[in-house]
Design a protein around this motif. Structure first.
Motif, PDB file in Angstrom:
ATOM      1  N   MET A  56      69.507  -0.573 -18.004  1.00  0.00           N
ATOM      2  CA  MET A  56      69.230  -0.161 -16.633  1.00  0.00           C
ATOM      3  C   MET A  56      68.979   1.334 -16.551  1.00  0.00           C
ATOM      4  O   MET A  56      68.116   1.795 -15.800  1.00  0.00           O
ATOM      5  N   GLY A  57      69.721   2.123 -17.363  1.00  0.00           N
ATOM      6  CA  GLY A  57      69.492   3.562 -17.357  1.00  0.00           C
ATOM      7  C   GLY A  57      68.126   3.924 -17.886  1.00  0.00           C
ATOM      8  O   GLY A  57      67.427   4.783 -17.335  1.00  0.00           O
ATOM      9  N   LEU A  58      67.707   3.268 -18.977  1.00  0.00           N
ATOM     10  CA  LEU A  58      66.381   3.525 -19.531  1.00  0.00           C
ATOM     11  C   LEU A  58      65.293   3.108 -18.561  1.00  0.00           C
ATOM     12  O   LEU A  58      64.265   3.775 -18.422  1.00  0.00           O
ATOM     13  N   TRP A  59      65.493   1.964 -17.871  1.00  0.00           N
ATOM     14  CA  TRP A  59      64.500   1.514 -16.893  1.00  0.00           C
ATOM     15  C   TRP A  59      64.358   2.519 -15.760  1.00  0.00           C
ATOM     16  O   TRP A  59      63.262   2.812 -15.311  1.00  0.00           O
ATOM     17  N   ALA A  60      65.500   3.061 -15.275  1.00  0.00           N
ATOM     18  CA  ALA A  60      65.465   4.027 -14.177  1.00  0.00           C
ATOM     19  C   ALA A  60      64.721   5.283 -14.595  1.00  0.00           C
ATOM     20  O   ALA A  60      63.936   5.843 -13.824  1.00  0.00           O
ATOM     21  N   GLN A  61      64.950   5.753 -15.849  1.00  0.00           N
ATOM     22  CA  GLN A  61      64.247   6.939 -16.309  1.00  0.00           C
ATOM     23  C   GLN A  61      62.764   6.687 -16.461  1.00  0.00           C
ATOM     24  O   GLN A  61      61.937   7.536 -16.129  1.00  0.00           O
ATOM     25  N   SER A  62      62.398   5.481 -16.974  1.00  0.00           N
ATOM     26  CA  SER A  62      60.981   5.180 -17.158  1.00  0.00           C
ATOM     27  C   SER A  62      60.254   5.051 -15.832  1.00  0.00           C
ATOM     28  O   SER A  62      59.059   5.311 -15.734  1.00  0.00           O
ATOM     29  N   ALA A  63      60.977   4.623 -14.765  1.00  0.00           N
ATOM     30  CA  ALA A  63      60.348   4.454 -13.458  1.00  0.00           C
ATOM     31  C   ALA A  63      60.341   5.743 -12.655  1.00  0.00           C
ATOM     32  O   ALA A  63      59.627   5.838 -11.656  1.00  0.00           O
ATOM     33  N   ALA A  64      61.104   6.748 -13.097  1.00  0.00           N
ATOM     34  CA  ALA A  64      61.255   7.955 -12.287  1.00  0.00           C
ATOM     35  C   ALA A  64      59.963   8.729 -12.171  1.00  0.00           C
ATOM     36  O   ALA A  64      59.727   9.424 -11.186  1.00  0.00           O
ATOM     37  N   ASN A  65      59.095   8.649 -13.183  1.00  0.00           N
ATOM     38  CA  ASN A  65      57.860   9.421 -13.156  1.00  0.00           C
ATOM     39  C   ASN A  65      56.654   8.547 -12.822  1.00  0.00           C
ATOM     40  O   ASN A  65      55.529   8.927 -13.101  1.00  0.00           O
ATOM     41  N   ASN A  85      60.887  34.609 -11.617  1.00  0.00           N
ATOM     42  CA  ASN A  85      61.619  35.523 -12.501  1.00  0.00           C
ATOM     43  C   ASN A  85      61.901  34.836 -13.834  1.00  0.00           C
ATOM     44  O   ASN A  85      62.665  33.885 -13.903  1.00  0.00           O
ATOM     45  N   GLY A  86      61.260  35.313 -14.907  1.00  0.00           N
ATOM     46  CA  GLY A  86      61.445  34.697 -16.213  1.00  0.00           C
ATOM     47  C   GLY A  86      60.395  33.675 -16.574  1.00  0.00           C
ATOM     48  O   GLY A  86      60.346  33.215 -17.710  1.00  0.00           O
ATOM     49  N   ARG A  87      59.555  33.265 -15.580  1.00  0.00           N
ATOM     50  CA  ARG A  87      58.456  32.325 -15.829  1.00  0.00           C
ATOM     51  C   ARG A  87      58.957  31.017 -16.451  1.00  0.00           C
ATOM     52  O   ARG A  87      58.331  30.442 -17.330  1.00  0.00           O
ATOM     53  N   ARG A  88      60.110  30.533 -15.978  1.00  0.00           N
ATOM     54  CA  ARG A  88      60.646  29.267 -16.454  1.00  0.00           C
ATOM     55  C   ARG A  88      60.254  28.156 -15.496  1.00  0.00           C
ATOM     56  O   ARG A  88      60.426  28.276 -14.293  1.00  0.00           O
ATOM     57  N   PHE A  89      59.768  27.068 -16.036  1.00  0.00           N
ATOM     58  CA  PHE A  89      59.228  26.006 -15.191  1.00  0.00           C
ATOM     59  C   PHE A  89      60.292  25.399 -14.288  1.00  0.00           C
ATOM     60  O   PHE A  89      60.004  24.988 -13.169  1.00  0.00           O
ATOM     61  N   GLN A  90      61.556  25.362 -14.733  1.00  0.00           N
ATOM     62  CA  GLN A  90      62.588  24.701 -13.943  1.00  0.00           C
ATOM     63  C   GLN A  90      62.904  25.434 -12.649  1.00  0.00           C
ATOM     64  O   GLN A  90      63.482  24.858 -11.723  1.00  0.00           O
ATOM     65  N   ASP A  91      62.524  26.728 -12.552  1.00  0.00           N
ATOM     66  CA  ASP A  91      62.803  27.474 -11.334  1.00  0.00           C
ATOM     67  C   ASP A  91      62.001  26.953 -10.145  1.00  0.00           C
ATOM     68  O   ASP A  91      62.344  27.215  -8.995  1.00  0.00           O
ATOM     69  N   PHE A  92      60.909  26.240 -10.426  1.00  0.00           N
ATOM     70  CA  PHE A  92      60.139  25.665  -9.319  1.00  0.00           C
ATOM     71  C   PHE A  92      60.926  24.566  -8.607  1.00  0.00           C
ATOM     72  O   PHE A  92      60.619  24.230  -7.472  1.00  0.00           O
ATOM     73  N   ALA A  93      61.932  24.012  -9.275  1.00  0.00           N
ATOM     74  CA  ALA A  93      62.709  22.931  -8.659  1.00  0.00           C
ATOM     75  C   ALA A  93      63.476  23.399  -7.431  1.00  0.00           C
ATOM     76  O   ALA A  93      63.780  22.606  -6.539  1.00  0.00           O
ATOM     77  N   VAL A  94      63.792  24.699  -7.364  1.00  0.00           N
ATOM     78  CA  VAL A  94      64.565  25.193  -6.215  1.00  0.00           C
ATOM     79  C   VAL A  94      63.731  25.210  -4.948  1.00  0.00           C
ATOM     80  O   VAL A  94      64.258  25.467  -3.851  1.00  0.00           O
ATOM     81  N   LEU A  95      62.437  24.943  -5.044  1.00  0.00           N
ATOM     82  CA  LEU A  95      61.598  24.810  -3.852  1.00  0.00           C
ATOM     83  C   LEU A  95      61.830  23.465  -3.167  1.00  0.00           C
ATOM     84  O   LEU A  95      61.349  23.249  -2.059  1.00  0.00           O
ATOM     85  N   MET A 105      63.185  15.479 -16.427  1.00  0.00           N
ATOM     86  CA  MET A 105      62.140  14.824 -17.210  1.00  0.00           C
ATOM     87  C   MET A 105      60.916  15.721 -17.241  1.00  0.00           C
ATOM     88  O   MET A 105      60.554  16.333 -16.225  1.00  0.00           O
ATOM     89  N   LEU A 106      60.267  15.807 -18.391  1.00  0.00           N
ATOM     90  CA  LEU A 106      59.094  16.659 -18.584  1.00  0.00           C
ATOM     91  C   LEU A 106      57.971  15.804 -19.143  1.00  0.00           C
ATOM     92  O   LEU A 106      58.092  15.244 -20.236  1.00  0.00           O
ATOM     93  N   ASP A 107      56.881  15.659 -18.369  1.00  0.00           N
ATOM     94  CA  ASP A 107      55.753  14.811 -18.761  1.00  0.00           C
ATOM     95  C   ASP A 107      56.203  13.392 -19.094  1.00  0.00           C
ATOM     96  O   ASP A 107      55.733  12.769 -20.047  1.00  0.00           O
ATOM     97  N   GLY A 108      57.178  12.886 -18.308  1.00  0.00           N
ATOM     98  CA  GLY A 108      57.639  11.522 -18.495  1.00  0.00           C
ATOM     99  C   GLY A 108      58.686  11.331 -19.565  1.00  0.00           C
ATOM    100  O   GLY A 108      59.199  10.234 -19.736  1.00  0.00           O
ATOM    101  N   ALA A 109      59.027  12.410 -20.308  1.00  0.00           N
ATOM    102  CA  ALA A 109      60.028  12.313 -21.367  1.00  0.00           C
ATOM    103  C   ALA A 109      61.329  12.970 -20.912  1.00  0.00           C
ATOM    104  O   ALA A 109      61.324  13.922 -20.125  1.00  0.00           O
ATOM    105  N   ASP A 110      62.436  12.459 -21.417  1.00  0.00           N
ATOM    106  CA  ASP A 110      63.751  12.991 -21.059  1.00  0.00           C
ATOM    107  C   ASP A 110      63.901  14.393 -21.623  1.00  0.00           C
ATOM    108  O   ASP A 110      63.788  14.611 -22.827  1.00  0.00           O
ATOM    109  N   TYR A 111      64.159  15.380 -20.740  1.00  0.00           N
ATOM    110  CA  TYR A 111      64.328  16.772 -21.155  1.00  0.00           C
ATOM    111  C   TYR A 111      65.768  17.223 -20.893  1.00  0.00           C
ATOM    112  O   TYR A 111      66.038  18.389 -20.727  1.00  0.00           O
TER     113      TYR A 111
END
Length: 212
Positions: free
Chosen positions: A16-25, A145-155, A181-187
């Motif tokens: 069920m966990g793998l299914w949820a991750q695969s459906a998230a993207n 600040n730092g050009r890290r992609f995850q900082d966009f999540a705070v929007l 998740m990054l490009d559909g893969a678990d990050y």
């Protein structure tokens, strides 16, 4: 027997966990096929084509004229419906990740021309979710600040940086409980949880902004 039950329960939880991750993207496209009098058209052929990749999925509406396509990649699509005695009809739609696009199609009596209509993506409000799509303009132009992609999540509403470990906190949860998740893969960092790189991710750029 008890050990067997425990193993089965753990196995089901993992599946069920793998299914949820695969459906998230992924996304979902559904809708109904109508004739000019707004009567439902059963057993209509529906072709869903990704205009970016050219991938095509062929399905058929049920006896109530309803069609459903799950696990659809986000992107731009052309949905074509055909049925005996009716002219083919194509509708264009844009599907965002984690949403359900409801695209109804009204067929006309058979003619020699084909009509293409552009419709807005309709989100299924039956399952309320908090989500934000950060478009290319924001990624390109907003100062990070730092050009890290995850900082966009705070929007996104309810997302903030956890003060203790500088991890992403969703809806007040600890950063180690988040799933990235990054490009559909678990990050997600497999041992501690949170984004891969952990506390070091605030100093070391794992994926630069220019790669988004």
């Amino acid at each position: 027997m008890l050990q067997t039950i425990r193993i089965v329960a753990i196995g089901l939880a993992c599946v069920m966990g793998l299914w949820a991750q695969s459906a998230a993207n992924k996304a979902t496209i559904n809708g109904s096929i109508y004739d000019p009098n707004q009567a439902l058209v059963p057993n209509a052929s529906v072709s869903i084509r990704n205009t970016s990749t050219g991938a095509v999925r062929a399905i058929t509406s049920n006896e109530s004229g309803f069609y459903l396509a799950t696990f659809v990649d986000p992107g731009s699509y052309e949905i074509q419906a055909t049925a005996q005695g009716f002219a083919p009809k194509t509708v264009a739609a844009i599907v965002n990740v984690g949403t359900t696009a409801t695209v109804d199609i009204v067929l006309s009596i058979s003619e020699t021309t084909e009509t293409i209509e552009v419709t807005e993506t309709l989100i299924n409000l039956a399952v309320p979710t908090l989500s934000t799509i950060v478009n290319q303009t924001a990624v390109r132009d907003l100062p990070i600040n730092g050009r890290r992609f995850q900082d966009f999540a705070v929007l996104t509403p309810t997302v903030q940086i956890e003060p203790q470990r500088q991890q992403l906190s969703f809806a007040g949860q600890r950063g180690v409980n988040s799933n990235v998740m990054l490009d559909g893969a678990d990050y997600t960092q497999p041992f501690f949880g949170g984004i891969r790189g952990g506390e070091r991710s605030i100093f070391v750029i794992t994926v630069p902004q220019s790669a988004v």
